[in-house]
Design an enzyme around this catalytic site. Structure first.
Site, PDB file in Angstrom:
ATOM      1  N   LYS A  53     -30.611  19.648  29.827  1.00 33.44           N
ATOM      2  CA  LYS A  53     -31.460  20.651  30.493  1.00 33.44           C
ATOM      3  C   LYS A  53     -32.703  19.970  31.090  1.00 33.44           C
ATOM      4  O   LYS A  53     -33.115  20.270  32.209  1.00 33.44           O
ATOM      5  CB  LYS A  53     -31.865  21.741  29.490  1.00 33.44           C
ATOM      6  CG  LYS A  53     -30.700  22.636  29.084  1.00 33.44           C
ATOM      7  CD  LYS A  53     -30.997  23.525  27.876  1.00 33.44           C
ATOM      8  CE  LYS A  53     -29.726  24.282  27.468  1.00 33.44           C
ATOM      9  NZ  LYS A  53     -29.877  25.096  26.242  1.00 33.44           N
ATOM     10  N   GLN A  97     -33.796  26.262  21.433  1.00 32.03           N
ATOM     11  CA  GLN A  97     -32.395  25.848  21.300  1.00 32.03           C
ATOM     12  C   GLN A  97     -31.822  26.343  19.980  1.00 32.03           C
ATOM     13  O   GLN A  97     -32.437  26.172  18.926  1.00 32.03           O
ATOM     14  CB  GLN A  97     -32.298  24.309  21.416  1.00 32.03           C
ATOM     15  CG  GLN A  97     -30.883  23.784  21.447  1.00 32.03           C
ATOM     16  CD  GLN A  97     -30.110  24.208  22.709  1.00 32.03           C
ATOM     17  OE1 GLN A  97     -30.690  24.395  23.771  1.00 32.03           O
ATOM     18  NE2 GLN A  97     -28.812  24.369  22.583  1.00 32.03           N
ATOM     19  N   ASP A 120     -33.503  32.640  28.388  1.00 30.49           N
ATOM     20  CA  ASP A 120     -32.190  32.575  27.732  1.00 30.49           C
ATOM     21  C   ASP A 120     -31.553  33.960  27.665  1.00 30.49           C
ATOM     22  O   ASP A 120     -30.341  34.072  27.436  1.00 30.49           O
ATOM     23  CB  ASP A 120     -32.353  32.028  26.310  1.00 30.49           C
ATOM     24  CG  ASP A 120     -31.711  30.674  26.117  1.00 30.49           C
ATOM     25  OD1 ASP A 120     -30.803  30.341  26.895  1.00 30.49           O
ATOM     26  OD2 ASP A 120     -32.120  29.961  25.186  1.00 30.49           O
TER      27      ASP A 120
HETATM   28  N1  GUN Z   1     -27.008  27.112  21.806  1.00 24.19           N
HETATM   29  C1  GUN Z   1     -25.785  27.207  22.355  1.00 24.19           C
HETATM   30  N2  GUN Z   1     -25.888  27.764  23.582  1.00 24.19           N
HETATM   31  C2  GUN Z   1     -27.192  28.015  23.793  1.00 24.19           C
HETATM   32  C3  GUN Z   1     -27.918  28.558  24.885  1.00 24.19           C
HETATM   33  O1  GUN Z   1     -27.383  28.970  25.910  1.00 24.19           O
HETATM   34  N3  GUN Z   1     -29.252  28.629  24.710  1.00 24.19           N
HETATM   35  C4  GUN Z   1     -29.868  28.221  23.579  1.00 24.19           C
HETATM   36  N4  GUN Z   1     -31.187  28.362  23.503  1.00 24.19           N
HETATM   37  N5  GUN Z   1     -29.237  27.705  22.565  1.00 24.19           N
HETATM   38  C5  GUN Z   1     -27.897  27.602  22.669  1.00 24.19           C
END
Ligand code: GUN
Length: 288
Positions: A53, A97, A120
């Protein structure tokens, strides 16, 4: 005829290219979109996702800030960081995350992210807007799946879409987005009776359960569209999806690979949400 393999990198590339113009326009107005990511602990997969990211932010000219915290971080310390990021006017999007290390309450943290920064889309306001078919931040992976279906001209209207998995991150929001597109949606989970049969009745089969190779060819209707949202690190260290790729490709009409299918879309949609957050803030300020 074997399935056409969906090229997630290509579709994500087109979305990111379209974002470049919006980012340039924000820059002309003195704004650089900024995404603050919070990574707690040292889960190797989470570290990889956050690094990816961060790289994409840099590529696009989005400011990416990663707050790396030890796995011993307390709920109160994490709450304090979220409060700080909520109050920081230079931050447009906040991402925590998941999964958080054991002992930390994820839902409490999701609820504390300011709704205008919830890129998110996991917070109650974003999820409420999704249920109400109101504009709001859409969870990135489910939104990415819809973008892939659109890119390959798969119209869910009237089709039977089966979603295997009921997580807040993927299964629930994806089901609602498919419903919004007028699919007839069945949500399956670990307690579903006759899972193979339900899967076999799917025109569009979306799988997000985190079990490598779980969906075998006998669970797939000939000509079905199969979207594999699983990302599993197998013992060899390689990435594998939830679908038995080689066998299912002989039966499906369209199939996503892992990696290179849904994954690139998740990141592209996160970038899109961050740009949207910055644009919305600018609009809100102009109206004041
Ligand atoms: N863990 C697995 N997929 C995601 C996601 O799309 N966002 C976040 N913050 N954590 C994740």
């Amino acid at each position: 005829m074997p399935a056409t393999i969906i090229d997630g990198k290509q579709v994500a590339g087109e979305i990111k290219a379209a974002l470049a113009a919006r980012i340039a326009s924000l820059r002309e107005q003195g704004i650089q979109p900024c995404l603050a990511a919070v990574l707690v602990g040292d889960d190797p997969a989470s570290q990889k996702y956050v690094a990816s990211k961060e790289r994409t932010c840099t590529q696009l000219g989005i400011k990416g800030i990663v707050h790396r915290l030890p796995s011993t971080t307390s709920q109160d310390e994490l709450r304090a960081l979220i409060a700080e990021l909520n109050a920081d006017a230079s931050v447009h999007g906040i991402l925590v995350q998941l999964p958080l290390p054991g002992g930390l309450d994820e839902k409490d943290i999701m609820e504390r992210i300011a709704p205008g920064k919830d890129v998110d889309g996991f917070g109650p306001v974003s999820l409420g807007h999704l249920v109400m078919d109101q504009p709001g931040f859409l969870a990135c992976t489910p939104h990415g799946v819809i973008k892939l279906l659109d890119a390959y001209q798969v119209d869910p209207a009237g089709k039977h879409a089966v979603v295997v998995g009921r997580s807040i991150i993927v299964g629930k929001p994806l089901s609602l987005l498919l419903l919004r597109r007028n699919a007839t949606v069945t949500i399956c989970h670990s307690k579903t009776a006759g899972l193979a049969e339900v899967c076999r009745s799917a025109d569009i089969l979306c799988v997000a359960i985190g079990k490598p190779g779980f969906i075998t060819a006998d669970m797939v209707k000939a000509g079905a569209v199969v979207i594999d949202i699983g990302i599993n690190v197998v013992t060899s260290g390689a990435l594998r999806g939830d679908v038995d790729f080689e066998r299912v490709r002989q039966k499906a009409s369209l199939l996503t690979p892992v990696p290179g299918g849904v994954g690139p879309l998740t990141i592209a949609m996160l970038m899109q949400n961050t740009v949207l957050a910055a644009e919305q803030r600018l609009r809100d300020q102009a109206q004041r």
